[in-house]
Scaffold this motif. Structure first.
Motif, PDB file in Angstrom:
ATOM      1  N   PHE A  44      16.994 -24.418  20.052  1.00  0.00           N
ATOM      2  CA  PHE A  44      15.591 -24.839  20.008  1.00  0.00           C
ATOM      3  C   PHE A  44      15.136 -25.092  18.575  1.00  0.00           C
ATOM      4  O   PHE A  44      14.515 -26.120  18.279  1.00  0.00           O
ATOM      5  N   VAL A  45      15.469 -24.172  17.670  1.00  0.00           N
ATOM      6  CA  VAL A  45      15.034 -24.314  16.276  1.00  0.00           C
ATOM      7  C   VAL A  45      15.726 -25.503  15.612  1.00  0.00           C
ATOM      8  O   VAL A  45      15.083 -26.288  14.908  1.00  0.00           O
ATOM      9  N   VAL A  46      17.024 -25.677  15.856  1.00  0.00           N
ATOM     10  CA  VAL A  46      17.746 -26.807  15.270  1.00  0.00           C
ATOM     11  C   VAL A  46      17.227 -28.128  15.834  1.00  0.00           C
ATOM     12  O   VAL A  46      17.063 -29.109  15.092  1.00  0.00           O
ATOM     13  N   ALA A  47      16.950 -28.172  17.128  1.00  0.00           N
ATOM     14  CA  ALA A  47      16.425 -29.398  17.731  1.00  0.00           C
ATOM     15  C   ALA A  47      15.041 -29.729  17.175  1.00  0.00           C
ATOM     16  O   ALA A  47      14.747 -30.898  16.881  1.00  0.00           O
ATOM     17  N   GLY A  50      15.493 -31.113  13.758  1.00  0.00           N
ATOM     18  CA  GLY A  50      15.970 -32.491  13.846  1.00  0.00           C
ATOM     19  C   GLY A  50      14.848 -33.473  14.133  1.00  0.00           C
ATOM     20  O   GLY A  50      14.780 -34.553  13.537  1.00  0.00           O
ATOM     21  N   VAL A  51      13.954 -33.103  15.034  1.00  0.00           N
ATOM     22  CA  VAL A  51      12.810 -33.962  15.334  1.00  0.00           C
ATOM     23  C   VAL A  51      11.914 -34.092  14.099  1.00  0.00           C
ATOM     24  O   VAL A  51      11.428 -35.186  13.788  1.00  0.00           O
ATOM     25  N   ALA A  52      11.698 -32.990  13.383  1.00  0.00           N
ATOM     26  CA  ALA A  52      10.862 -33.038  12.180  1.00  0.00           C
ATOM     27  C   ALA A  52      11.486 -33.933  11.107  1.00  0.00           C
ATOM     28  O   ALA A  52      10.784 -34.729  10.469  1.00  0.00           O
ATOM     29  N   VAL A  53      12.799 -33.839  10.919  1.00  0.00           N
ATOM     30  CA  VAL A  53      13.479 -34.687   9.934  1.00  0.00           C
ATOM     31  C   VAL A  53      13.390 -36.154  10.350  1.00  0.00           C
ATOM     32  O   VAL A  53      13.121 -37.025   9.516  1.00  0.00           O
ATOM     33  N   MET A  55      11.069 -37.541  12.157  1.00  0.00           N
ATOM     34  CA  MET A  55       9.694 -37.987  11.929  1.00  0.00           C
ATOM     35  C   MET A  55       9.424 -38.248  10.451  1.00  0.00           C
ATOM     36  O   MET A  55       8.728 -39.214  10.100  1.00  0.00           O
ATOM     37  N   LEU A  56       9.955 -37.405   9.569  1.00  0.00           N
ATOM     38  CA  LEU A  56       9.771 -37.619   8.134  1.00  0.00           C
ATOM     39  C   LEU A  56      10.465 -38.893   7.666  1.00  0.00           C
ATOM     40  O   LEU A  56       9.931 -39.634   6.827  1.00  0.00           O
ATOM     41  N   ILE A  57      11.639 -39.162   8.196  1.00  0.00           N
ATOM     42  CA  ILE A  57      12.348 -40.398   7.846  1.00  0.00           C
ATOM     43  C   ILE A  57      11.573 -41.615   8.317  1.00  0.00           C
ATOM     44  O   ILE A  57      11.388 -42.590   7.566  1.00  0.00           O
ATOM     45  N   LEU A  58      11.086 -41.570   9.555  1.00  0.00           N
ATOM     46  CA  LEU A  58      10.312 -42.695  10.073  1.00  0.00           C
ATOM     47  C   LEU A  58       9.006 -42.878   9.306  1.00  0.00           C
ATOM     48  O   LEU A  58       8.571 -44.012   9.071  1.00  0.00           O
ATOM     49  N   GLU A  59       8.389 -41.780   8.910  1.00  0.00           N
ATOM     50  CA  GLU A  59       7.177 -41.886   8.104  1.00  0.00           C
ATOM     51  C   GLU A  59       7.482 -42.537   6.764  1.00  0.00           C
ATOM     52  O   GLU A  59       6.736 -43.402   6.297  1.00  0.00           O
ATOM     53  N   TYR A  60       8.578 -42.132   6.146  1.00  0.00           N
ATOM     54  CA  TYR A  60       8.949 -42.704   4.863  1.00  0.00           C
ATOM     55  C   TYR A  60       9.255 -44.189   4.973  1.00  0.00           C
ATOM     56  O   TYR A  60       8.884 -44.981   4.114  1.00  0.00           O
ATOM     57  N   LEU A  61       9.912 -44.573   6.052  1.00  0.00           N
ATOM     58  CA  LEU A  61      10.305 -45.978   6.208  1.00  0.00           C
ATOM     59  C   LEU A  61       9.150 -46.886   6.627  1.00  0.00           C
ATOM     60  O   LEU A  61       9.048 -48.010   6.155  1.00  0.00           O
ATOM     61  N   PHE A  62       8.305 -46.423   7.544  1.00  0.00           N
ATOM     62  CA  PHE A  62       7.324 -47.324   8.141  1.00  0.00           C
ATOM     63  C   PHE A  62       5.869 -47.026   7.809  1.00  0.00           C
ATOM     64  O   PHE A  62       5.034 -47.898   7.926  1.00  0.00           O
ATOM     65  N   ALA A  63       5.545 -45.802   7.419  1.00  0.00           N
ATOM     66  CA  ALA A  63       4.133 -45.461   7.237  1.00  0.00           C
ATOM     67  C   ALA A  63       3.810 -44.979   5.844  1.00  0.00           C
ATOM     68  O   ALA A  63       2.750 -44.405   5.613  1.00  0.00           O
ATOM     69  N   SER A  64       4.704 -45.173   4.914  1.00  0.00           N
ATOM     70  CA  SER A  64       4.439 -44.673   3.567  1.00  0.00           C
ATOM     71  C   SER A  64       3.417 -45.576   2.867  1.00  0.00           C
ATOM     72  O   SER A  64       3.377 -46.782   3.070  1.00  0.00           O
ATOM     73  N   VAL A  65       2.612 -44.945   2.040  1.00  0.00           N
ATOM     74  CA  VAL A  65       1.618 -45.672   1.259  1.00  0.00           C
ATOM     75  C   VAL A  65       2.190 -45.854  -0.125  1.00  0.00           C
ATOM     76  O   VAL A  65       2.540 -44.910  -0.813  1.00  0.00           O
ATOM     77  N   ARG A  66       2.301 -47.110  -0.546  1.00  0.00           N
ATOM     78  CA  ARG A  66       2.894 -47.381  -1.851  1.00  0.00           C
ATOM     79  C   ARG A  66       1.912 -48.018  -2.767  1.00  0.00           C
ATOM     80  O   ARG A  66       1.043 -48.684  -2.541  1.00  0.00           O
TER      81      ARG A  66
END
Length: 66
Positions: A44-47, A50-53, A55-66
């Motif tokens: 449960f904790v590893v899963a 994984g979901v948090a990582v 989400m962070l990757i998707l945020e960095y790729l698609f929703a980051s403010v530059r």
């Protein structure tokens, strides 16, 4: 104690309760339920991590403010 560590501690505490309840609802006997808790908890904790990582990757790729 910083806010991040408090949140991690609360997550681990609540996820322990969630996993314990799930183990006792899914197993007909208490013995197998108790033995399955560490494996279920780790999964449960590893899963969730994984979901948090992801989400962070998707945020960095698609929703980051530059």
């Amino acid at each position: 104690m910083s806010g991040f560590f408090v949140h991690v501690l609360l997550f681990l505490l609540l996820s322990g309760a969630i996993v314990t309840m799930g183990a006792f609802y899914s197993e007909p006997d208490d013995g197998p339920a108790l033995r399955s808790i560490p494996k279920r908890y780790a999964f449960f904790v590893v899963a969730c991590a994984g979901v948090a990582v992801l989400m962070l990757i998707l945020e960095y790729l698609f929703a980051s403010v530059r």
